[in-house]
Scaffold this active site. Structure first.
Site, PDB file in Angstrom:
ATOM      1  N   TYR A  12      -1.555  -0.635  10.229  1.00 25.63           N
ATOM      2  CA  TYR A  12      -1.806  -1.089   9.054  1.00 25.63           C
ATOM      3  C   TYR A  12      -0.609  -0.744   8.115  1.00 25.63           C
ATOM      4  O   TYR A  12       0.003  -1.523   7.405  1.00 25.63           O
ATOM      5  CB  TYR A  12      -3.211  -0.473   8.458  1.00 25.63           C
ATOM      6  CG  TYR A  12      -3.305  -0.832   7.008  1.00 25.63           C
ATOM      7  CD1 TYR A  12      -3.667  -1.942   6.471  1.00 25.63           C
ATOM      8  CD2 TYR A  12      -3.225   0.265   6.110  1.00 25.63           C
ATOM      9  CE1 TYR A  12      -3.775  -2.099   5.466  1.00 25.63           C
ATOM     10  CE2 TYR A  12      -3.480  -0.040   4.702  1.00 25.63           C
ATOM     11  CZ  TYR A  12      -3.671  -1.320   4.337  1.00 25.63           C
ATOM     12  OH  TYR A  12      -3.930  -1.684   3.053  1.00 25.63           O
ATOM     13  N   SER A  30       0.924  -1.163   0.028  1.00 27.99           N
ATOM     14  CA  SER A  30       0.122  -0.174   0.068  1.00 27.99           C
ATOM     15  C   SER A  30       0.966   1.167   0.081  1.00 27.99           C
ATOM     16  O   SER A  30       2.091   1.125   0.482  1.00 27.99           O
ATOM     17  CB  SER A  30      -0.893   0.123   1.289  1.00 27.99           C
ATOM     18  OG  SER A  30      -1.536   1.606   1.362  1.00 27.99           O
TER      19      SER A  30
HETATM   20  P1  NDP Z   1     -11.333  -5.986   0.707  1.00 28.00           P
HETATM   21  O1  NDP Z   1     -11.671  -5.657   1.867  1.00 28.00           O
HETATM   22  O2  NDP Z   1     -12.234  -5.717  -0.313  1.00 28.00           O
HETATM   23  O3  NDP Z   1     -11.066  -7.622   0.572  1.00 28.00           O
HETATM   24  C1  NDP Z   1      -9.811  -8.299   1.441  1.00 28.00           C
HETATM   25  C2  NDP Z   1      -9.874  -9.547   1.148  1.00 28.00           C
HETATM   26  O4  NDP Z   1      -8.944  -9.965   2.055  1.00 28.00           O
HETATM   27  C3  NDP Z   1     -11.120 -10.193   1.069  1.00 28.00           C
HETATM   28  O5  NDP Z   1     -11.163 -11.266  -0.134  1.00 28.00           O
HETATM   29  C4  NDP Z   1     -11.089 -11.232   2.288  1.00 28.00           C
HETATM   30  O6  NDP Z   1     -11.344 -12.709   2.126  1.00 28.00           O
HETATM   31  C5  NDP Z   1      -9.436 -11.404   2.431  1.00 28.00           C
HETATM   32  N1  NDP Z   1      -8.902 -11.546   3.658  1.00 28.00           N
HETATM   33  C6  NDP Z   1      -9.008 -10.935   4.797  1.00 28.00           C
HETATM   34  N2  NDP Z   1      -8.602 -11.668   5.823  1.00 28.00           N
HETATM   35  C7  NDP Z   1      -8.255 -12.714   5.641  1.00 28.00           C
HETATM   36  C8  NDP Z   1      -7.756 -13.893   5.806  1.00 28.00           C
HETATM   37  N3  NDP Z   1      -7.460 -14.023   7.260  1.00 28.00           N
HETATM   38  N4  NDP Z   1      -7.391 -15.200   5.314  1.00 28.00           N
HETATM   39  C9  NDP Z   1      -7.736 -14.979   4.101  1.00 28.00           C
HETATM   40  N5  NDP Z   1      -8.302 -14.014   3.166  1.00 28.00           N
HETATM   41  C10 NDP Z   1      -8.581 -12.987   4.185  1.00 28.00           C
HETATM   42  O7  NDP Z   1     -10.007  -5.251   0.396  1.00 28.00           O
HETATM   43  P2  NDP Z   1      -9.181  -4.728  -0.750  1.00 28.00           P
HETATM   44  O8  NDP Z   1      -9.748  -5.442  -2.019  1.00 28.00           O
HETATM   45  O9  NDP Z   1      -9.321  -3.186  -0.999  1.00 28.00           O
HETATM   46  O10 NDP Z   1      -7.507  -5.124  -0.452  1.00 28.00           O
HETATM   47  C11 NDP Z   1      -6.917  -6.008  -1.075  1.00 28.00           C
HETATM   48  C12 NDP Z   1      -5.658  -5.889  -0.654  1.00 28.00           C
HETATM   49  O11 NDP Z   1      -4.971  -4.362  -1.064  1.00 28.00           O
HETATM   50  C13 NDP Z   1      -5.075  -5.744   0.749  1.00 28.00           C
HETATM   51  O12 NDP Z   1      -3.884  -6.323   1.050  1.00 28.00           O
HETATM   52  C14 NDP Z   1      -5.153  -4.308   1.130  1.00 28.00           C
HETATM   53  O13 NDP Z   1      -4.152  -3.896   2.236  1.00 28.00           O
HETATM   54  C15 NDP Z   1      -4.436  -3.619  -0.136  1.00 28.00           C
HETATM   55  N6  NDP Z   1      -4.745  -2.379  -0.489  1.00 28.00           N
HETATM   56  C16 NDP Z   1      -6.124  -1.913  -0.678  1.00 28.00           C
HETATM   57  C17 NDP Z   1      -6.072  -0.416  -0.939  1.00 28.00           C
HETATM   58  C18 NDP Z   1      -7.574   0.071  -1.047  1.00 28.00           C
HETATM   59  O14 NDP Z   1      -7.832   1.404  -0.945  1.00 28.00           O
HETATM   60  N7  NDP Z   1      -8.818  -0.524  -1.111  1.00 28.00           N
HETATM   61  C19 NDP Z   1      -5.046   0.347  -0.877  1.00 28.00           C
HETATM   62  C20 NDP Z   1      -3.783  -0.198  -0.618  1.00 28.00           C
HETATM   63  C21 NDP Z   1      -3.642  -1.594  -0.419  1.00 28.00           C
HETATM   64  P3  NDP Z   1     -12.977 -12.854   2.363  1.00 28.00           P
HETATM   65  O15 NDP Z   1     -13.715 -12.315   1.330  1.00 28.00           O
HETATM   66  O16 NDP Z   1     -13.072 -14.268   2.714  1.00 28.00           O
HETATM   67  O17 NDP Z   1     -13.219 -12.089   3.562  1.00 28.00           O
END
Ligand code: NDP
Length: 261
Positions: free
Chosen positions: A174, A160
């Site tokens: 985070y 990020s």
């Molecule tokens: P979402 O909250 O939309 O999705 C998060 C995903 O992570 C879900 O698919 C969830 O699975 C999965 N997840 C969470 N905890 C676990 C776990 N313990 N084991 C397996 N899977 C898990 O987030 P984003 O799509 O926005 O984020 C995706 C990545 O991008 C993350 O690493 C985030 O930090 C990063 N990011 C996002 C930004 C943003 O602005 N959106 C900016 C910068 C980085 P489930 O569906 O089963 O809950």
């Protein structure tokens, strides 16, 4: 003469053809789903994961399978090492040899000043964003290592921009986990380069998913040079590039996709 494949520049335009398996953790929604969609379009076999409910993962899988894609969903919580190992075994047995891993699963954790965070909050954040990514990367590396010099595969870690901004108030912990991911990316790339594995990170800026609050769009207008949030598909393009042969000499780096932030 080794039978291991080596990449070479080719003048022939790449056409979508069947490519090996990429495992995308958390691929049922948000950025992970966009990555899965893009990779399926490019001809990869794709494994996505879900933690508890399979509803969204099933929807993604059945839609993309309906379009001819090779994709399956597996239940795996990245905080559970046994489930990560099983994910790799099951995905490879269902979808064939591994090409790569996208460590996408992540949480923001409890958004509060560090002084108000409980050890339980912090441990869960670290277990998900750092330990889970490192364990999955280790599982991938064990399966991708080849003879010296051949390219065996690619690992992409989703970081990020917060890693370098320090995180806004409430997101310091985070941001710290994402800083660790960028350090890990550089160090692990060095460690496995001679095993034919490239390791890179993609650092999104504010991206329009459920992770960001409703007011993020206004914040983006103000603070992002391009004046808007990113789309998950724009992050997916960067991931697809780094996974591809086009990035065959790129390792240990972080590609920022943030509209200039
Ligand atoms: P979402 O909250 O939309 O999705 C998060 C995903 O992570 C879900 O698919 C969830 O699975 C999965 N997840 C969470 N905890 C676990 C776990 N313990 N084991 C397996 N899977 C898990 O987030 P984003 O799509 O926005 O984020 C995706 C990545 O991008 C993350 O690493 C985030 O930090 C990063 N990011 C996002 C930004 C943003 O602005 N959106 C900016 C910068 C980085 P489930 O569906 O089963 O809950």
């Amino acid at each position: 003469m080794t039978s291991a494949r080596r990449y070479s520049a080719s003048p022939i335009k790449e056409t979508p053809m069947e490519k090996n398996l990429v495992i995308v953790t958390g691929g049922a929604r948000g950025i992970g789903r966009a990555i899965a969609e893009k990779l399926v379009q490019e001809g990869y076999a794709v494994a996505i994961t879900y933690t508890s409910s399979s509803t969204r993962a099933d929807e993604v899988v059945s839609r993309l399978q309906g379009e001819g894609g090779r994709i399956r969903a597996f239940q795996a919580d990245v905080t559970n090492p046994a489930q990560i190992a099983k994910l790799f075994d099951d995905a490879i047995s269902a979808l064939g040899p591994l090409h790569g891993l996208v460590n996408n699963a992540g949480i923001t954790g409890t958004q509060a000043p560090i002084a108000d965070q409980t050890p339980e909050d912090l441990n869960k954040l670290i277990a998900t964003n750092i330990t889970g990514s490192l364990i999955a990367a280790g599982e991938a590396a064990r399966r991708l290592s080849t003879e010296a010099g051949a390219l065996g595969g690619v690992i992409i870690n989703i970081s990020s921009v917060a890693a370098r901004l320090g995180g806004l108030s409430g997101l310091v912990a985070y941001a710290t986990t994402k800083g660790a991911i960028e350090t890990f990316t550089k160090g692990f790339a060095n460690e496995v380069a001679r095993n034919g594995i490239r390791v890179n990170a993609v650092a999104p800026g504010l991206t329009d998913t459920e992770m960001v609050p409703a007011e993020a769009a206004q914040a983006a207008e103000k603070y992002v040079p391009m004046g808007r949030m990113g789309e998950p598909s724009e992050i997916a393009e960067a991931v697809a590039f780094l996974l591809s042969d086009k990035a065959s000499y790129i390792t240990g780096t972080t590609l920022t996709v943030s509209g200039g932030r």
